[in-house]
Design a protein around this motif. Structure first.
Motif, PDB file in Angstrom:
ATOM      1  N   SER A 114       0.842  -1.195   0.000  1.00  0.00           N
ATOM      2  CA  SER A 114       0.000   0.000   0.000  1.00  0.00           C
ATOM      3  C   SER A 114       0.878   1.246   0.000  1.00  0.00           C
ATOM      4  O   SER A 114       2.069   1.195   0.312  1.00  0.00           O
ATOM      5  N   ARG A 115       0.279   2.377  -0.325  1.00  0.00           N
ATOM      6  CA  ARG A 115       1.045   3.627  -0.303  1.00  0.00           C
ATOM      7  C   ARG A 115       1.643   3.884   1.079  1.00  0.00           C
ATOM      8  O   ARG A 115       2.791   4.320   1.207  1.00  0.00           O
ATOM      9  N   GLU A 116       0.851   3.626   2.130  1.00  0.00           N
ATOM     10  CA  GLU A 116       1.344   3.852   3.489  1.00  0.00           C
ATOM     11  C   GLU A 116       2.520   2.930   3.798  1.00  0.00           C
ATOM     12  O   GLU A 116       3.525   3.351   4.391  1.00  0.00           O
ATOM     13  N   ALA A 117       2.405   1.666   3.391  1.00  0.00           N
ATOM     14  CA  ALA A 117       3.488   0.712   3.647  1.00  0.00           C
ATOM     15  C   ALA A 117       4.721   1.054   2.829  1.00  0.00           C
ATOM     16  O   ALA A 117       5.850   0.848   3.289  1.00  0.00           O
ATOM     17  N   GLN A 118       4.533   1.583   1.632  1.00  0.00           N
ATOM     18  CA  GLN A 118       5.687   2.005   0.838  1.00  0.00           C
ATOM     19  C   GLN A 118       6.445   3.130   1.534  1.00  0.00           C
ATOM     20  O   GLN A 118       7.684   3.110   1.604  1.00  0.00           O
ATOM     21  N   ARG A 119       5.712   4.094   2.053  1.00  0.00           N
ATOM     22  CA  ARG A 119       6.384   5.169   2.789  1.00  0.00           C
ATOM     23  C   ARG A 119       7.155   4.608   3.987  1.00  0.00           C
ATOM     24  O   ARG A 119       8.286   5.043   4.276  1.00  0.00           O
ATOM     25  N   ALA A 120       6.566   3.637   4.662  1.00  0.00           N
ATOM     26  CA  ALA A 120       7.188   3.057   5.848  1.00  0.00           C
ATOM     27  C   ALA A 120       8.385   2.170   5.514  1.00  0.00           C
ATOM     28  O   ALA A 120       9.163   1.812   6.409  1.00  0.00           O
ATOM     29  N   MET A 121       8.561   1.818   4.239  1.00  0.00           N
ATOM     30  CA  MET A 121       9.708   0.998   3.844  1.00  0.00           C
ATOM     31  C   MET A 121      11.005   1.790   3.799  1.00  0.00           C
ATOM     32  O   MET A 121      12.097   1.204   3.897  1.00  0.00           O
TER      33      MET A 121
END
Length: 201
Positions: A114-121
């Motif tokens: 998800s976009r949120e998980a991508q940022r958190a990567m």
């Protein structure tokens, strides 16, 4: 289908995926740029799948490869194809291996988050790179969310805008060396190459 369905889907289609995966190494230009002539590099392959052809290419260059995948069946295939490589069954989200690598590759895997998980990567990337390490990442060409298929399984993809990715790279100490959206050499993939600054902060 949502983003949490991706890993179970790949478990179900792992054998089909491995049998039909393009092995022409159209990715070679990006992989070579990431390796940048290093010998004996430590390589982290996130979403390694069955290991062919990307992880195999790195091992053929004399690299020490660690493959990470959240699909048990995919990792079983990886171990069979690359018995001398390290294989880690883990979701890349929140990964913490306690090791720094010279190259990180997330080819056709990161965009299933998800976009949120991508940022958190991005903190995960930062925690796993040595000074000067390079990162290869495939995303979409622009802000989007779309459905696709792998075999009979639907899979979801997401992407931020190029400006958003550039901001994330910069905020975590990476310099973008190039971004090639919808690139014909890479069979229409949108590929980033970034490099970590010399110091680790």
């Amino acid at each position: 289908m949502d983003f949490n369905d991706i890993l179970p889907a790949y478990d179900r289609v792992a054998d089909h995926w491995a049998a039909t995966r393009n092995r022409t190494l159209f990715e070679r230009g990006a992989l070579s740029a990431a390796l940048d002539g290093q010998t004996g590099a430590a390589v982290l392959d996130l979403g390694c799948g069955a290991g062919l052809p990307i992880a195999r290419w790195f091992t053929d260059q004399g690299c020490a490869v660690t493959g990470v995948d959240g699909s048990k069946r995919m990792l079983d295939l990886f171990r069979g194809n690359l018995p001398d490589a390290r294989a880690v069954l883990a979701d890349m989200r929140g990964l913490s291996l306690g090791q720094r690598f010279d190259v990180i590759v997330a080819w056709d895997s990161f965009f299933h988050l998800s976009r949120e998980a991508q940022r958190a990567m991005f903190p995960v990337f930062k925690a796993h790179v040595a000074p000067g390490a390079r990162l290869v990442l495939t995303t979409g060409p622009g802000d989007s969310e779309a459905m696709g298929r792998v075999g009979e399984e639907p899979v979801i993809h997401a992407s931020l805008s190029p400006d958003a990715y550039r901001a994330l790279f910069a905020a975590h100490g990476f310099e973008v060396l190039w971004f090639r959206p919808d690139d014909a050499e890479f069979h229409g993939h949108s590929v980033w190459l970034a490099q970590r600054s010399g110091g680790i902060a």
